[in-house]
Design a protein around this motif. Structure first.
Motif, PDB file in Angstrom:
ATOM      1  N   LYS A  50       1.832   4.484 -16.594  1.00 20.19           N
ATOM      2  CA  LYS A  50       1.191   3.404 -17.329  1.00 20.19           C
ATOM      3  C   LYS A  50       0.458   3.979 -18.527  1.00 20.19           C
ATOM      4  CE  LYS A  50      -1.588  -0.772 -16.842  1.00 20.19           C
ATOM      5  NZ  LYS A  50      -2.255  -1.689 -15.889  1.00 20.19           N
ATOM      6  N   ARG A  51       0.871   3.568 -19.714  1.00 19.39           N
ATOM      7  CA  ARG A  51       0.226   3.990 -20.947  1.00 19.39           C
ATOM      8  C   ARG A  51      -0.706   2.873 -21.416  1.00 19.39           C
ATOM      9  NH1 ARG A  51       3.080   3.851 -25.132  1.00 19.39           N
ATOM     10  NH2 ARG A  51       4.874   2.699 -24.307  1.00 19.39           N
ATOM     11  N   THR A  52      -1.876   3.248 -21.891  1.00 13.07           N
ATOM     12  CA  THR A  52      -2.794   2.270 -22.446  1.00 13.07           C
ATOM     13  C   THR A  52      -3.213   2.714 -23.844  1.00 13.07           C
ATOM     14  OG1 THR A  52      -4.760   3.348 -21.529  1.00 13.07           O
ATOM     15  CG2 THR A  52      -3.684   1.673 -20.162  1.00 13.07           C
ATOM     16  N   GLY A  53      -3.671   1.767 -24.606  1.00 15.76           N
ATOM     17  CA  GLY A  53      -4.160   2.074 -25.947  1.00 15.76           C
ATOM     18  C   GLY A  53      -5.043   0.949 -26.435  1.00 15.76           C
ATOM     19  N   LEU A  76       0.628   0.282  -6.812  1.00 15.58           N
ATOM     20  CA  LEU A  76      -0.387  -0.428  -6.040  1.00 15.58           C
ATOM     21  C   LEU A  76      -0.866  -1.662  -6.805  1.00 15.58           C
ATOM     22  CD1 LEU A  76      -2.608   2.362  -4.444  1.00 15.58           C
ATOM     23  CD2 LEU A  76      -0.400   1.455  -3.723  1.00 15.58           C
ATOM     24  N   PRO A  77      -1.240  -2.725  -6.092  1.00 10.23           N
ATOM     25  CA  PRO A  77      -1.661  -3.970  -6.762  1.00 10.23           C
ATOM     26  C   PRO A  77      -2.950  -3.774  -7.554  1.00 10.23           C
ATOM     27  CG  PRO A  77      -2.084  -4.083  -4.405  1.00 10.23           C
ATOM     28  CD  PRO A  77      -1.285  -2.837  -4.630  1.00 10.23           C
ATOM     29  N   HIS A  78      -3.006  -4.396  -8.715  1.00 16.21           N
ATOM     30  CA  HIS A  78      -4.052  -4.112  -9.701  1.00 16.21           C
ATOM     31  C   HIS A  78      -5.468  -4.403  -9.197  1.00 16.21           C
ATOM     32  CE1 HIS A  78      -5.626  -3.608 -13.799  1.00 16.21           C
ATOM     33  NE2 HIS A  78      -6.383  -4.654 -13.538  1.00 16.21           N
ATOM     34  N   LEU A 138      -3.421  -0.538   1.207  1.00 12.28           N
ATOM     35  CA  LEU A 138      -2.585  -0.993   0.091  1.00 12.28           C
ATOM     36  C   LEU A 138      -1.217  -0.316   0.073  1.00 12.28           C
ATOM     37  CD1 LEU A 138      -5.252  -1.082  -2.776  1.00 12.28           C
ATOM     38  CD2 LEU A 138      -4.676  -2.849  -1.098  1.00 12.28           C
ATOM     39  N   GLY A 139      -0.972   0.581   1.034  1.00 14.21           N
ATOM     40  CA  GLY A 139       0.326   1.233   1.119  1.00 14.21           C
ATOM     41  C   GLY A 139       0.382   2.623   0.533  1.00 14.21           C
ATOM     42  N   PHE A 140      -0.748   3.134   0.061  1.00 10.80           N
ATOM     43  CA  PHE A 140      -0.779   4.500  -0.466  1.00 10.80           C
ATOM     44  C   PHE A 140      -0.669   5.486   0.693  1.00 10.80           C
ATOM     45  CE2 PHE A 140      -3.043   8.190  -2.440  1.00 10.80           C
ATOM     46  CZ  PHE A 140      -2.242   8.320  -3.567  1.00 10.80           C
ATOM     47  N   VAL A 141       0.071   6.572   0.497  1.00 17.00           N
ATOM     48  CA  VAL A 141       0.289   7.530   1.584  1.00 17.00           C
ATOM     49  C   VAL A 141      -0.451   8.835   1.292  1.00 17.00           C
ATOM     50  CG1 VAL A 141       2.516   6.543   2.234  1.00 17.00           C
ATOM     51  CG2 VAL A 141       2.443   8.381   0.552  1.00 17.00           C
ATOM     52  N   GLN A 142      -0.861   9.495   2.348  1.00 15.02           N
ATOM     53  CA  GLN A 142      -1.702  10.681   2.221  1.00 15.02           C
ATOM     54  C   GLN A 142      -1.009  11.801   1.449  1.00 15.02           C
ATOM     55  OE1 GLN A 142      -3.363  11.900   5.942  1.00 15.02           O
ATOM     56  NE2 GLN A 142      -4.925  13.195   4.999  1.00 15.02           N
ATOM     57  N   ALA A 143       0.310  11.875   1.562  1.00 13.72           N
ATOM     58  CA  ALA A 143       1.053  12.940   0.879  1.00 13.72           C
ATOM     59  C   ALA A 143       0.945  12.839  -0.632  1.00 13.72           C
ATOM     60  CB  ALA A 143       2.517  12.894   1.297  1.00 13.72           C
ATOM     61  N   ASP A 144       0.575  11.665  -1.135  1.00 16.30           N
ATOM     62  CA  ASP A 144       0.482  11.468  -2.590  1.00 16.30           C
ATOM     63  C   ASP A 144      -0.911  11.761  -3.141  1.00 16.30           C
ATOM     64  OD1 ASP A 144       3.139  10.768  -3.012  1.00 16.30           O
ATOM     65  OD2 ASP A 144       2.780   8.650  -2.537  1.00 16.30           O
ATOM     66  N   CYS A 198      -7.145   4.168 -11.527  1.00 15.32           N
ATOM     67  CA  CYS A 198      -6.452   2.945 -11.135  1.00 15.32           C
ATOM     68  C   CYS A 198      -5.147   2.761 -11.906  1.00 15.32           C
ATOM     69  CB  CYS A 198      -7.360   1.734 -11.333  1.00 15.32           C
ATOM     70  SG  CYS A 198      -8.726   1.652 -10.146  1.00 15.32           S
ATOM     71  N   HIS A 199      -5.110   3.209 -13.150  1.00 17.31           N
ATOM     72  CA  HIS A 199      -3.864   3.133 -13.919  1.00 17.31           C
ATOM     73  C   HIS A 199      -2.791   4.025 -13.304  1.00 17.31           C
ATOM     74  CE1 HIS A 199      -6.189   1.768 -17.771  1.00 17.31           C
ATOM     75  NE2 HIS A 199      -6.022   0.798 -16.899  1.00 17.31           N
ATOM     76  N   VAL A 200      -3.184   5.194 -12.828  1.00 12.75           N
ATOM     77  CA  VAL A 200      -2.226   6.076 -12.158  1.00 12.75           C
ATOM     78  C   VAL A 200      -1.749   5.446 -10.854  1.00 12.75           C
ATOM     79  CG1 VAL A 200      -1.966   8.293 -10.953  1.00 12.75           C
ATOM     80  CG2 VAL A 200      -3.063   8.204 -13.202  1.00 12.75           C
ATOM     81  N   LEU A 201      -2.666   4.925 -10.071  1.00 13.13           N
ATOM     82  CA  LEU A 201      -2.297   4.330  -8.788  1.00 13.13           C
ATOM     83  C   LEU A 201      -1.407   3.106  -8.972  1.00 13.13           C
ATOM     84  CD1 LEU A 201      -5.749   4.613  -6.973  1.00 13.13           C
ATOM     85  CD2 LEU A 201      -3.688   5.951  -6.500  1.00 13.13           C
ATOM     86  N   GLY A 202      -1.649   2.349 -10.028  1.00 18.76           N
ATOM     87  CA  GLY A 202      -0.836   1.170 -10.282  1.00 18.76           C
ATOM     88  C   GLY A 202       0.479   1.500 -10.957  1.00 18.76           C
TER      89      GLY A 202
END
Length: 358
Positions: free
Chosen positions: A140-143, A255-257, A312-318, A246-250
């Motif tokens: 996700k890129r932001t500016g 993952l949901p915002h 939210l479905g995030f896994v420990q390996a990540d 949060c941008h990385v996780l999404g």
């Protein structure tokens, strides 16, 4: 409290209309005021019925409806929306819905320069910022670009009446994250501090009422007012660890915002707290507590929101790769950003226990 002697604050050309029923009654007038005669409406699938009502109110000024907005604004969605705007011969855009719809409207504005009108139906706050975001190949890129700042924002508390309680809560806490991070941004100013304190106080007062009675229009109005203030804080300052994480996780992990912001906020704040005493002083006043991270964590749990990334479905390996990615992106933050520190924040958020200030 010592006065902040050095600061910069830039106002932006945005007109705000706030009243029940404004989505239908005020949007045509805002379009006319801007001299717009062929407007493309954008929304997500959930917001399409409201968008159609706005389209009917616009009458002949509506050049079409593009109801394909999705979370995190995938770049291919942006390409299709820009093509739709060009095919319709649009001279402006109206985004109706939450952060995804407004984000897609911003993508159109970024690529075409068309003026944007925002009609938000959640508490995301995106409508008050010049920040855009696009997701491509898992990143996700932001500016920031003034061209994506909506020229008019139409706040209609009635639009939020249908917002389900779980999304009401997470969207509201997402708004709190904007104010919290603005308070320790390098470009915070006295006005931002005042808006942030009032926004936090209003939102944390409204959310428990809405969890009890989702149809409480006064509480809906107060929450939308708070979202306006919190979004304006984000628009005037630089994002730090919380938003970048949060941008990385999404963007990378899908993952949901709003839910991700809700989970991460207490832990990111606890991590930064030792380096942000003035921000903590403001938040203590707003919340009436000495332990602000714990109070935000308690609020989420009391209102039934998720409190762990595992939910939210995030896994420990990540954990490690996500921390490495987040730490590898330069950004302002009151505390030095290291992969080890970010991993500690992620681990705490993954486990979901009470936050502790390091």
């Amino acid at each position: 409290m010592t006065f902040q002697e050095q600061f910069t604050y830039e106002t932006r050309p945005v007109r705000v209309v706030f009243r029940p029923g404004a989505a239908v009654t005020a949007t045509p007038g805002e379009a006319a005021r801007l001299g717009l005669r062929r407007l493309l409406l954008v929304s997500g699938s959930r917001g399409e019925p409201v968008a159609r009502a706005v389209a009917d109110a616009l009458g002949d000024s509506c050049a079409g409806l593009h109801a394909e907005a999705r979370m995190h604004v995938p770049v291919e969605d942006a390409h299709r929306a820009v093509a739709a705007a060009r095919a319709a011969g649009a001279d402006g855009c109206v985004a109706v819905g939450g952060g995804s719809a407004i984000g897609l409207g911003k993508a159109i504005a970024l690529r075409t320069g068309l003026p944007l009108i925002a009609v938000p139906s959640t508490y995301s706050g995106s409508e008050m910022t010049p920040v855009w975001g696009l997701t491509e190949h898992g990143t996700k890129r932001t500016g920031r670009d003034p061209v994506v700042q909506p020229r008019a924002v139409v706040y209609d508390p009635r639009l939020t009446l249908s917002l389900p309680v779980p999304l009401t809560v997470t969207s509201g806490i997402n708004a709190l994250a904007h104010a919290v991070e603005a308070l320790y941004a390098p470009d915070v100013s006295p006005l931002v501090s005042v808006m942030a304190e009032e926004g936090v106080r209003a939102m944390t007062g409204a959310l428990p009422r809405l969890a009890t009675d989702p149809a409480d229009l006064d509480a809906r109005s107060r929450a939308l007012y708070a979202a306006w203030l919190c979004g304006a804080c984000l628009g005037a300052t630089t994002m730090g660890l919380h938003h970048k994480l949060c941008h990385v996780l999404g963007g990378t992990y899908g993952l949901p915002h709003a839910e991700t912001h809700t989970v991460v906020l207490p832990y990111a704040l606890a991590h930064n707290a030792p380096a942000a005493p003035q921000a903590l002083a403001v938040l203590r006043r707003a919340l009436g507590t000495d332990d602000v991270p714990r109070a935000l964590w308690d609020l989420a749990g009391r209102l039934g929101a998720p409190r762990s990334l595992a939910q939210l479905g995030f896994v420990q390996a990540d954990l490690t790769p996500a921390a490495t990615r987040a730490a590898g992106e330069p950004y302002a933050n009151p505390r030095e950003v290291t992969a080890e520190g970010v991993r500690a924040v992620l681990l705490a958020a993954y486990e979901g226990g009470p936050p502790t200030t390091a």
